[in-house]
Motif scaffolding. Structure first.
Motif, PDB file in Angstrom:
ATOM      1  N   PHE A   1       0.818  -1.170  -0.141  1.00 51.91           N
ATOM      2  CA  PHE A   1       0.061   0.013  -0.018  1.00 51.91           C
ATOM      3  C   PHE A   1       0.956   1.225  -0.062  1.00 51.91           C
ATOM      4  N   GLY A   2       0.721   2.273  -0.970  1.00 55.20           N
ATOM      5  CA  GLY A   2       1.218   3.520  -1.023  1.00 55.20           C
ATOM      6  C   GLY A   2       0.779   4.754  -1.064  1.00 55.20           C
ATOM      7  N   ILE A   3       1.163   5.775  -0.732  1.00 55.60           N
ATOM      8  CA  ILE A   3       0.618   7.082  -0.933  1.00 55.60           C
ATOM      9  C   ILE A   3       1.424   8.016  -1.864  1.00 55.60           C
ATOM     10  N   ALA A   4       0.311   8.436  -3.022  1.00 57.76           N
ATOM     11  CA  ALA A   4       0.807   9.355  -4.043  1.00 57.76           C
ATOM     12  C   ALA A   4       0.949  10.889  -3.597  1.00 57.76           C
TER      13      ALA A   4
ATOM     14  N   HIS B   1       5.361  14.620 -12.666  1.00 56.01           N
ATOM     15  CA  HIS B   1       6.634  14.218 -12.859  1.00 56.01           C
ATOM     16  C   HIS B   1       6.838  12.605 -12.996  1.00 56.01           C
ATOM     17  N   MET B   2       7.483  12.289 -13.948  1.00 52.57           N
ATOM     18  CA  MET B   2       7.567  10.783 -14.203  1.00 52.57           C
ATOM     19  C   MET B   2       7.831   9.921 -12.806  1.00 52.57           C
ATOM     20  N   LEU B   3       8.450  10.337 -11.993  1.00 48.94           N
ATOM     21  CA  LEU B   3       8.527   9.250 -10.854  1.00 48.94           C
ATOM     22  C   LEU B   3       7.287   8.948 -10.051  1.00 48.94           C
ATOM     23  N   GLN B   4       6.491   9.718  -9.847  1.00 44.89           N
ATOM     24  CA  GLN B   4       5.215   9.644  -9.184  1.00 44.89           C
ATOM     25  C   GLN B   4       4.123   8.854 -10.180  1.00 44.89           C
ATOM     26  N   ARG B   5       4.330   9.255 -11.572  1.00 46.72           N
ATOM     27  CA  ARG B   5       3.417   8.685 -12.483  1.00 46.72           C
ATOM     28  C   ARG B   5       3.712   7.123 -12.689  1.00 46.72           C
ATOM     29  N   MET B   6       5.054   6.951 -12.905  1.00 51.83           N
ATOM     30  CA  MET B   6       5.580   5.380 -12.777  1.00 51.83           C
ATOM     31  C   MET B   6       5.132   4.565 -11.633  1.00 51.83           C
TER      32      MET B   6
ATOM     33  N   ALA C   1      11.858   8.019 -15.543  1.00 50.93           N
ATOM     34  CA  ALA C   1      12.209   7.704 -14.185  1.00 50.93           C
ATOM     35  C   ALA C   1      13.285   6.656 -13.956  1.00 50.93           C
ATOM     36  N   PRO C   2      12.981   5.644 -13.180  1.00 53.46           N
ATOM     37  CA  PRO C   2      14.118   4.671 -12.586  1.00 53.46           C
ATOM     38  C   PRO C   2      14.735   4.043 -13.822  1.00 53.46           C
ATOM     39  N   VAL C   3      16.138   4.179 -13.511  1.00 51.11           N
ATOM     40  CA  VAL C   3      17.073   3.474 -14.688  1.00 51.11           C
ATOM     41  C   VAL C   3      17.880   2.568 -13.775  1.00 51.11           C
ATOM     42  N   SER C   4      18.372   3.038 -12.605  1.00 48.19           N
ATOM     43  CA  SER C   4      18.965   2.217 -11.639  1.00 48.19           C
ATOM     44  C   SER C   4      18.475   2.338 -10.266  1.00 48.19           C
ATOM     45  N   VAL C   5      18.578   1.415  -9.438  1.00 44.43           N
ATOM     46  CA  VAL C   5      18.286   1.483  -7.974  1.00 44.43           C
ATOM     47  C   VAL C   5      18.745   0.487  -7.026  1.00 44.43           C
TER      48      VAL C   5
END
Length: 605
Positions: free
Chosen positions: A230-233, A239-244, A389-393
């Motif tokens: 479960f997460g909160i936006a 911004h692509m980070l939140q959209r992804m 957004a994420p390409v490495s993590v």
């Protein structure tokens, strides 16, 4: 990841294909919660699918066709994602526009992309968009989420109006909806994501359905996301980070919620208890500052207990990172520290968080250590608008603080001669919209995307970002210095909100600092400083002395040529409205230097 559908089952492999497949699987399970009349109201996958049908068909009724650009100007809320998914479902192209951006920037994005229709959040933004439409002739149609007006101007409708027309069209052509989303292909353009413009006018990165699909599936895989998560936006959906995170939630079947506001974020954390939470460094910095502020304002015994607990946590941290069993005495001490201190810190996030994920900017190492000590590991990742957004993590089972982790599957990297990070692979954008020259500069003939970030790549594949290529300071003495590293050290102090280090072609480094308003006010109340306007604290001798002491402590850790030899505390924080920071709270160096040029010059006199 038990229970997830293999990606190959999605037909077609697009965002709407993914959503429709999962809606068929999950049916009456809750997809999201939204706050209505003071309570959280659930929406099931089945209900969301019906809502999608009406908005998608409404877009058709309003004349939107495959390939048309449709914009969204709104804060993060459920309707943002509803509109986005409908745009993608009809084969149109989503153009996110920051509601807090200047009128000039909004006009640029609308005109450059050629938005035919625009979703707008409220009456205030509607007025601005109508003024832009008078000069541009675009958008042709506006749909407003919330309005108190009963006499809307021509070619302006409510979201309810659009849904009604969509429902009417669906009744007359019931097979049209399924034909629409099935006709969208992986190679089709899904979104034009405009950069936040830290170094110039925003450029529109063209991103396909295949890019979004690939990145969403990798996000789930690398973070071991599960249907019970479960997460909160709360970050901007532009911004692509939140959209992804929204698209990844579709794939993982995660239940989510849209925060009421940034101001209510901690209340929402405590109330809703997320398990996996994405954020940006500035949010974690603010939470850390609030914790330190409360400790400082508390009794002396509480400060001693906190200091003891943190010391115990620091001794245990290296063993915990490697999974090594703690010696009995240390294990007992840490259990007591957890009960007295660390559990209370975790409770700020609701008490159920398995991990925190951070992106968008570098995280100060002190904060990574602080939250890990409290049992809240923050896994940093790296990405740009152009990398979707994420390409490495960093992974839950393979992480290294101070790095942005390892590459996701399907991406390769190398370093140029000047250590600029170059990337190539499935998740990268296809180029800049209507800007072939910028595309050619960014993507070389061999397909390598030049990120503009200076990096190091170790033997185990961990990437460390050291600075932006164009932001490296070269002093008059010829020393190359990374300002971000210094700014991260300066911002660790609870009183400091933002920092910008200057010194390019100058004999030494200086810094502009801003105060965290609530932390400064709390300090003033605690120390019984004279009441006055917020800006007056920036010039108060006690505040200046504390900041000077912190700058000296930072300097003690640095090489002589890296040290800050002068600083100024501004009477206000950097503001997005002034063009000094982006919507994701990154500083715009050029604009800050222009606005405060006289002050900066005075630091060198």
């Amino acid at each position: 990841m038990a229970g997830l559908s293999p990606p190959e089952l999605y037909a077609p492999p697009t965002v709407p294909g993914m959503f429709m497949h999962q809606a068929g699987r999950f049916g009456n399970r809750v997809l999201k919660l939204t706050k209505q009349d003071g309570r959280w109201v659930p929406t099931t996958w089945r209900e969301a699918r019906e809502n999608l049908r009406r908005i998608s068909m409404g877009l058709l009724a309003f004349g939107i066709e495959k390939g048309d650009r449709v914009g969204i100007v709104s804060q993060t809320r459920a309707e943002w994602s509803d509109a986005d998914l409908a745009i993608l479902t009809v084969g149109a192209v989503t153009v996110g526009i920051y509601p807090t951006a200047s009128a000039w920037e909004q006009r640029h994005v609308i005109g450059h992309s050629g938005c035919r229709l625009l979703f707008v959040e409220n009456d205030m933004l509607l007025d601005r968009i109508l003024a832009i439409r008078e000069t541009l002739g675009l958008p042709e149609q506006v749909v407003v989420f919330d309005t108190a007006r009963t006499d809307l101007p021509a070619a302006v409708a409510t979201l309810a109006d659009l849904k009604r027309q969509g429902h009417a069209l669906e009744l007359s052509a019931p097979a049209r909806f399924d034909a629409l989303w099935r006709a969208v292909g992986p190679a089709d353009l899904a979104t034009i994501a405009y950069t936040s413009g830290t170094t110039g006018p925003p450029k529109g990165a063209m991103i396909t359905h295949a890019n979004l699909f690939f990145t969403a599936i990798n996000a789930v895989k690398t973070q071991d996301l599960r249907p019970e998560d479960f997460g909160i936006a709360y970050l901007p959906l532009t911004h692509m980070l939140q959209r992804m995170t929204v698209y990844a939630a579709f794939h993982a079947g995660i239940r989510g919620v849209y925060a009421e506001s940034i101001d209510r974020l901690i209340d929402n954390f405590r109330e809703l208890k997320p398990t996996v939470q994405v954020g940006v460094p500035r949010i974690f910095e603010k939470i850390h500052a609030r914790i330190r502020e409360r400790i400082e304002a508390g009794p002396a015994l509480g400060r001693r207990i906190f200091a003891w607990a943190m010391e115990v946590g620091r001794r245990a941290a290296p063993l915990r990172m490697t999974g090594t069993r703690l010696p009995l005495a240390l294990a007992i001490s840490r259990a007591i520290a957890d009960f007295l201190v660390f559990a209370k810190i975790r409770a700020i996030f609701g008490g159920r968080v398995r991990r925190l994920v951070s992106g968008g900017a570098p995280m100060p190492r002190e904060l990574l250590d602080f939250f890990f000590t409290a049992g809240l590991p923050i896994l940093e990742g790296y990405g740009l608008t152009e990398t979707v957004a994420p390409v490495s993590v960093n992974r839950p089972d393979r992480y290294r603080f101070g790095t942005v982790g390892t590459l996701i599957d399907g991406i390769e990297a190398k370093l140029a001669d000047d250590n600029e990070l170059l990337l190539r692979g499935q998740g990268l954008f296809t180029g800049y919209y209507r800007d072939p020259e910028a595309t050619a500069r960014a993507i070389d003939p061999d397909g390598w995307f030049h990120t503009g970030d200076i990096a190091a790549l170790d033997a185990e594949g961990f990437i460390t970002i050291t600075d932006r290529k164009k932001e490296i300071i070269v002093t008059a003495g010829g020393k190359n210095i990374s300002p971000q590293n210094l700014e991260n050290l300066l911002r660790v102090h609870p009183l400091i909100s933002h920092a910008m280090v200057t010194g390019d072609r100058r004999p030494y480094l200086t810094a502009l600092l801003t105060l965290d308003g609530s932390a400064a006010a709390a300090f003033a109340a605690r120390e019984k400083l004279p009441a006055g306007p917020p800006g007056s604290l920036a010039s108060h001798p006690r505040i200046h002395a504390l900041v000077e002491e912190h700058v000296a402590a930072v300097n003690a850790r640095l090489a002589p040529y890296e040290r800050i030899k002068g600083f100024a505390i501004l009477p206000r924080d950097f503001a997005e409205e002034a063009g000094e920071i982006t919507p994701t709270l990154k500083i715009r160096r050029r604009e800050i230097a222009r606005i405060h040029r006289t002050l900066i010059d005075s630091l060198y006199q």
